[in-house]
Scaffold this motif. Structure first.
Motif, short mmCIF file in Angstrom:
data_model
loop_
_atom_site.label_atom_id
_atom_site.label_comp_id
_atom_site.label_asym_id
_atom_site.label_seq_id
_atom_site.Cartn_x
_atom_site.Cartn_y
_atom_site.Cartn_z
N THR A 59 56.00 20.47 39.01
CA THR A 59 56.68 20.72 39.42
C THR A 59 56.35 21.56 41.13
N GLY A 60 55.65 22.16 41.32
CA GLY A 60 54.71 22.45 42.45
C GLY A 60 55.58 24.01 42.16
N ARG A 61 55.93 24.55 41.38
CA ARG A 61 56.42 26.21 40.87
C ARG A 61 56.39 26.47 39.79
N GLY A 62 56.12 27.78 39.66
CA GLY A 62 55.51 28.34 38.59
C GLY A 62 54.73 29.73 38.23
N SER A 63 54.38 30.60 37.55
CA SER A 63 53.19 31.36 37.20
C SER A 63 52.31 31.22 36.53
N PHE A 64 51.80 31.87 36.48
CA PHE A 64 50.60 32.11 35.88
C PHE A 64 50.12 33.97 36.01
N ARG A 65 49.63 33.61 34.04
CA ARG A 65 50.11 35.37 33.39
C ARG A 65 47.82 35.34 33.33
N ILE A 66 47.04 36.24 33.71
CA ILE A 66 46.02 36.80 33.96
C ILE A 66 46.33 38.26 33.60
N ARG A 67 45.11 38.41 32.55
CA ARG A 67 44.85 39.40 31.78
C ARG A 67 43.39 40.74 32.58
N ALA A 68 43.42 41.92 32.50
CA ALA A 68 41.65 41.90 32.54
C ALA A 68 41.12 41.63 31.24
N ARG A 69 39.38 40.89 32.02
CA ARG A 69 38.43 40.90 30.84
C ARG A 69 37.70 42.36 29.97
N TRP A 70 37.56 42.75 29.28
CA TRP A 70 37.45 43.73 28.39
C TRP A 70 36.83 43.97 27.58
N GLU A 71 35.73 44.32 26.78
CA GLU A 71 34.91 44.36 25.38
C GLU A 71 35.04 46.02 24.76
N VAL A 72 34.36 46.59 23.92
CA VAL A 72 33.71 47.64 23.54
C VAL A 72 32.83 47.46 23.07
N GLU A 73 32.45 48.69 24.04
CA GLU A 73 31.30 49.21 23.96
C GLU A 73 31.08 50.18 22.34
N ASP A 74 29.52 50.38 22.19
CA ASP A 74 29.61 50.70 20.82
C ASP A 74 28.47 52.07 21.80
N LEU A 75 29.39 53.36 20.99
CA LEU A 75 28.41 54.51 21.75
C LEU A 75 27.20 55.39 20.53
N GLY A 76 27.35 54.84 19.45
CA GLY A 76 27.35 55.21 18.13
C GLY A 76 27.33 55.80 17.36
#
Length: 365
Positions: A59-76
Motif C-alpha cells: 500500500t505504501g503506508r505502514g511502519s516497522f518496529r526496530i529493536r536494539a541488538r543486545w547480548e549477555v556478557e559473562d563477567l565471571g
C-alpha cells in the motif's frame, strides 16, 4: 506534503529491479523475495511480522518496529551484564542513556541497577542488573516498553509520479517509476551524444569544403561585406558551417589538412554508429543496457564501504589494501612512509582513512 521512506539495501533493490525488468507483471510477494525489508545504517533488529511488512510495501503506508541488538556478557563468578551494540535508527544515544537514568532515579526499573556508556568507535551501552537472578529477557522487555531501545519507523511512500503528480505508491509502482526514469535518462543521454557528434560532423564537412577552396574562402572574407551569407550562397554551406569557418583563427589554417580532417571525420562516423546502436537498444521494451546498469557485484551489502566506493581513487586504494592484507605480516610493522607501492604492499594513510575498521550494521528480520 510529507513522505517517509527508510533506507534499503542497494544490492537487494537492484536484484528486485532486474526481476521486474524480466517479469513486468511481478507482484509484491515476488519482489519481497529479494527485498527483505529496510536496511538501517545503525543496525538493529527488525521485529515486525511478515504480514505487516507485506501490507506496508503493497500500500505504501505502514511502519516497522526496530529493536536494539543486545547480548549477555559473562563477567565471571555468576555475574553478568547486558551489552547493547546497536540502537534503532535516528535514536540519539546520549538521549537514550539519559532516559534510562531518569527511569532509574524514578525507580521505574526495579530490575536494573546501573547503566554505563562504554562506547568508543562502536556502540557499547552496558546495563547492569540488580542481581544475578534477574531474567535478562524480562529486563529487556521492560526497557523496550519504556525507552527508545524499541522504536517505530513510519513508511509513507508519497512520491512524484513522472516527476509531476504526487501520489502514494507501493513497492512495485515505485520501482517501475524508477526504471522508467532511468530508461528516459539513458535515451536522452544517447540522443545528446548523438547531437554532439552530428554537430561535429557538420563542422568537419564545412572545414573540408573550406580546405578545398581555401583561396576563394579567404577572398570572400576579405572583400565581401556579408561574408557569411556569401559563403552559404557560394558553397551551399549551412549556418553552423559558415559560422565555424568565420570563427577560425589564422593560426588554425596550418592545421587545416585534408588527411587530418578526413581521419577525424571517419572517427566521428564510427562513434555515431555506436551511439545510434546504443540508442536503439535503450529504446527497446526490454532495456538490456538498463539491466546492466542495475547489476551490482555479488556480495554488496549496506555498510560495505569498500564495495560501494564509486570513485576511481577509492577503488585503487581498496585494491592496494587487499593486496596488503594478503601480503607478509612483517610488512605490517613498517612505518607508513616506507610502504612500497606494489603487490603485497601496505596501505597508504589515505587508504586507512577510507577503510577504517567497522562492524557490520545489517538490520535483520
Amino acid at each position: 506534503m510529507a513522505t517517509s521512506i527508510p533506507p534499503h539495501n542497494a544490492h537487494e533493490l537492484c536484484l528486485a529491479c532486474q526481476h521486474l525488468i524480466k517479469n513486468p507483471g511481478a507482484e509484491v510477494d515476488e519482489l519481497l523475495e529479494y527485498i527483505q525489508g529496510p536496511d538501517f545504517p545503525t543496525g538493529g533488529l527488525l521485529v515486525s511480522d511478515q504480514g505487516s511488512i507485506r501490507e506496508a510495501y503493497a500500500t505504501g503506508r505502514g511502519s516497522f518496529r526496530i529493536r536494539a541488538r543486545w547480548e549477555v556478557e559473562d563477567l565471571g563468578r555468576g555475574q553478568w551484564a547486558i551489552v547493547v551494540t546497536e540502537i534503532p535508527y535516528q535514536i540519539q544515544k546520549s538521549r537514550l542513556i539519559e532516559k534510562i537514568a531518569e527511569l532509574l532515579t524514578a525507580r521505574k526499573l526495579p530490575m536494573l541497577e546501573d547503566v554505563r556508556d562504554e562506547s568508543a568507535e562502536d556502540i557499547r551501552v552496558v546495563l547492569v542488573p540488580r542481581s544475578r537472578n534477574v531474567d535478562a529477557n524480562i529486563l529487556m522487555e521492560s526497557l523496550f516498553k519504556l525507552t527508545d531501545l524499541e522504536s517505530r519507523f513510519s513508511l509513507n511512500m508519497n512520491v512524484l509520479s513522472m516527476g509531476r503528480v504526487p501520489m502514494v505508491m507501493g513497492l512495485k509502482q515505485v520501482l517501475r517509476e524508477w526504471l522508467d526514469h532511468r530508461k528516459e535518462v539513458l535515451v536522452r543521454r544517447s540522443e545528446h551524444r548523438l547531437g554532439q557528434i552530428n554537430h561535429r560532423l557538420e563542422v568537419l564537412e564545412g572545414y573540408l569544403i573550406a580546405y578545398l577552396n581555401l583561396d576563394e574562402v579567404i577572398r570572400i572574407i576579405r572583400e565581401e561585406d556579408e561574408a557569411k551569407a556569401e559563403l552559404i550562397r557560394t558553397f551551399e554551406l549551412s549556418d553552423v558551417q559558415a559560422e565555424a569557418i568565420l570563427n577560425m583563427r589564422l593560426r588554425s589554417l596550418r592545421k587545416l589538412e585534408e588527411m587530418e580532417i578526413r581521419k577525424e571525420h571517419e572517427k566521428a562516423y564510427g562513434r555515431k554508429g555506436r551511439v545510434e546502436q546504443a540508442a536503439r537498444i535503450r529504446r527497446a521494451p526490454v532495456d538490456q543496457d538498463l539491466q546492466g546498469n542495475c547489476r551490482y557485484r555479488q556480495g554488496l551489502r549496506s555498510g560495505d564501504r569498500d564495495r560501494q566506493a564509486p570513485d576511481r581513487q577509492v577503488r585503487g586504494a581498496r585494491d592496494r589494501y587487499r593486496r596488503y592484507s594478503a601480503g607478509d605480516d612483517r610488512k605490517r610493522n613498517r612505518s607508513p612512509s616506507s610502504f612500497p607501492r606494489k603487490a603485497g604492499s601496505a596501505p597508504s594513510r589515505a587508504t586507512r582513512r577510507i577503510f577504517p575498521p567497522f562492524p557490520s550494521s545489517r538490520a535483520t528480520s
